[in-house]
Design a protein around this motif. Structure first.
Motif, PDB file in Angstrom:
ATOM      1  N   THR A  30       0.827  -1.205   0.000  1.00 34.54           N
ATOM      2  CA  THR A  30       0.000   0.000   0.000  1.00 34.54           C
ATOM      3  C   THR A  30       0.865   1.260   0.000  1.00 34.54           C
ATOM      4  OG1 THR A  30      -1.740  -1.194   1.164  1.00 34.54           O
ATOM      5  CG2 THR A  30      -1.848   1.188   1.226  1.00 34.54           C
ATOM      6  N   VAL A  81      -5.572   6.829  -3.932  1.00 37.24           N
ATOM      7  CA  VAL A  81      -6.343   5.912  -4.781  1.00 37.24           C
ATOM      8  C   VAL A  81      -5.501   4.685  -5.120  1.00 37.24           C
ATOM      9  CG1 VAL A  81      -7.449   5.642  -7.039  1.00 37.24           C
ATOM     10  CG2 VAL A  81      -7.855   7.704  -5.697  1.00 37.24           C
ATOM     11  N   VAL A  84      -5.180   2.425  -2.040  1.00 40.45           N
ATOM     12  CA  VAL A  84      -6.423   1.674  -1.814  1.00 40.45           C
ATOM     13  C   VAL A  84      -6.521   0.533  -2.824  1.00 40.45           C
ATOM     14  CG1 VAL A  84      -8.950   1.799  -1.942  1.00 40.45           C
ATOM     15  CG2 VAL A  84      -7.679   3.570  -0.738  1.00 40.45           C
ATOM     16  N   TYR A  85      -6.228   0.820  -4.091  1.00 35.84           N
ATOM     17  CA  TYR A  85      -6.313  -0.224  -5.119  1.00 35.84           C
ATOM     18  C   TYR A  85      -5.344  -1.372  -4.838  1.00 35.84           C
ATOM     19  CZ  TYR A  85      -5.426  -2.845  -9.300  1.00 35.84           C
ATOM     20  OH  TYR A  85      -5.228  -3.882 -10.167  1.00 35.84           O
ATOM     21  N   MET A  88      -6.584  -3.379  -1.956  1.00 45.01           N
ATOM     22  CA  MET A  88      -7.752  -4.187  -2.332  1.00 45.01           C
ATOM     23  C   MET A  88      -7.343  -5.398  -3.165  1.00 45.01           C
ATOM     24  SD  MET A  88     -10.579  -3.131  -1.166  1.00 45.01           S
ATOM     25  CE  MET A  88     -11.302  -1.711  -0.413  1.00 45.01           C
ATOM     26  N   THR A 111     -12.260  -0.264  -5.404  1.00 45.00           N
ATOM     27  CA  THR A 111     -11.606   1.041  -5.285  1.00 45.00           C
ATOM     28  C   THR A 111     -12.444   2.122  -5.951  1.00 45.00           C
ATOM     29  OG1 THR A 111      -9.436   0.000  -5.221  1.00 45.00           O
ATOM     30  CG2 THR A 111      -9.505   2.342  -5.791  1.00 45.00           C
ATOM     31  N   VAL A 115     -13.894   5.265  -3.777  1.00 47.77           N
ATOM     32  CA  VAL A 115     -13.504   6.635  -4.107  1.00 47.77           C
ATOM     33  C   VAL A 115     -14.730   7.445  -4.514  1.00 47.77           C
ATOM     34  CG1 VAL A 115     -12.174   8.045  -5.727  1.00 47.77           C
ATOM     35  CG2 VAL A 115     -11.132   6.041  -4.680  1.00 47.77           C
TER      36      VAL A 115
END
Length: 147
Positions: A30, A81, A84-85, A88, A111, A115
């Motif tokens: 991350t 972003v 987070v992606y 995930m 994601t 968002v």
């Protein structure tokens, strides 16, 4: 410390590794995603602002401050972003127990939905953004298989 590698006779891009060790693979990925994509956003804004200054023919302290604020804002947004992606996608890999394009699709969709939900309460927009996120992530994954 960033490291780059470029194999001779190769047409591929150089690989940049940022060594961050937080003690957990999820956090490592991350933070790595945040830093890499955030720095791309900062570079993008720096080039745009430089172009704007060159076309106007002037540089002022106000323009410089505006550019710095915009670089920080977009760097944090894009980096968040991306973080987070990546988180995930890693979570999908751990849950499903396999590494394939479906993890990218599910990670991108989640994601996109997260968002979108953070900035809008329109259900149709959230669903559309989830579909878009899944499609972009899947396309990127397929492109990685080609190279």
């Amino acid at each position: 410390m960033p490291m780059t590698g470029l194999s001779s006779g190769s047409l591929s891009s150089p690989k940049v590794d940022v060594v961050i060790d937080t003690g957990h693979p999820f956090l490592n990925l991350t933070v790595d995603g945040f830093l890499k994509i955030g720095s791309i956003a900062v570079s993008k804004v720096a080039v745009e602002e430089t172009y704007n200054c060159l076309t106007k023919g002037s540089v002022s302290e106000r323009n410089f401050e505006h550019a710095l604020k915009r670089m920080c804002k977009e760097g944090v947004y894009w980096g968040s972003v991306a973080g987070v992606y990546v988180g995930m996608e890693y979570g999908m890999e751990r849950i499903r127990g396999t590494r394939d394009w479906k993890n990218a699709m599910l990670g991108g969709a989640l994601t996109g939905a997260l968002v979108s939900a953070a900035s809008s309460s329109n259900r149709d927009k959230i669903v559309t953004d989830a579909i878009t996120g899944g499609a972009i992530a899947t396309a990127a994954e397929f492109l990685n298989y080609l190279t």
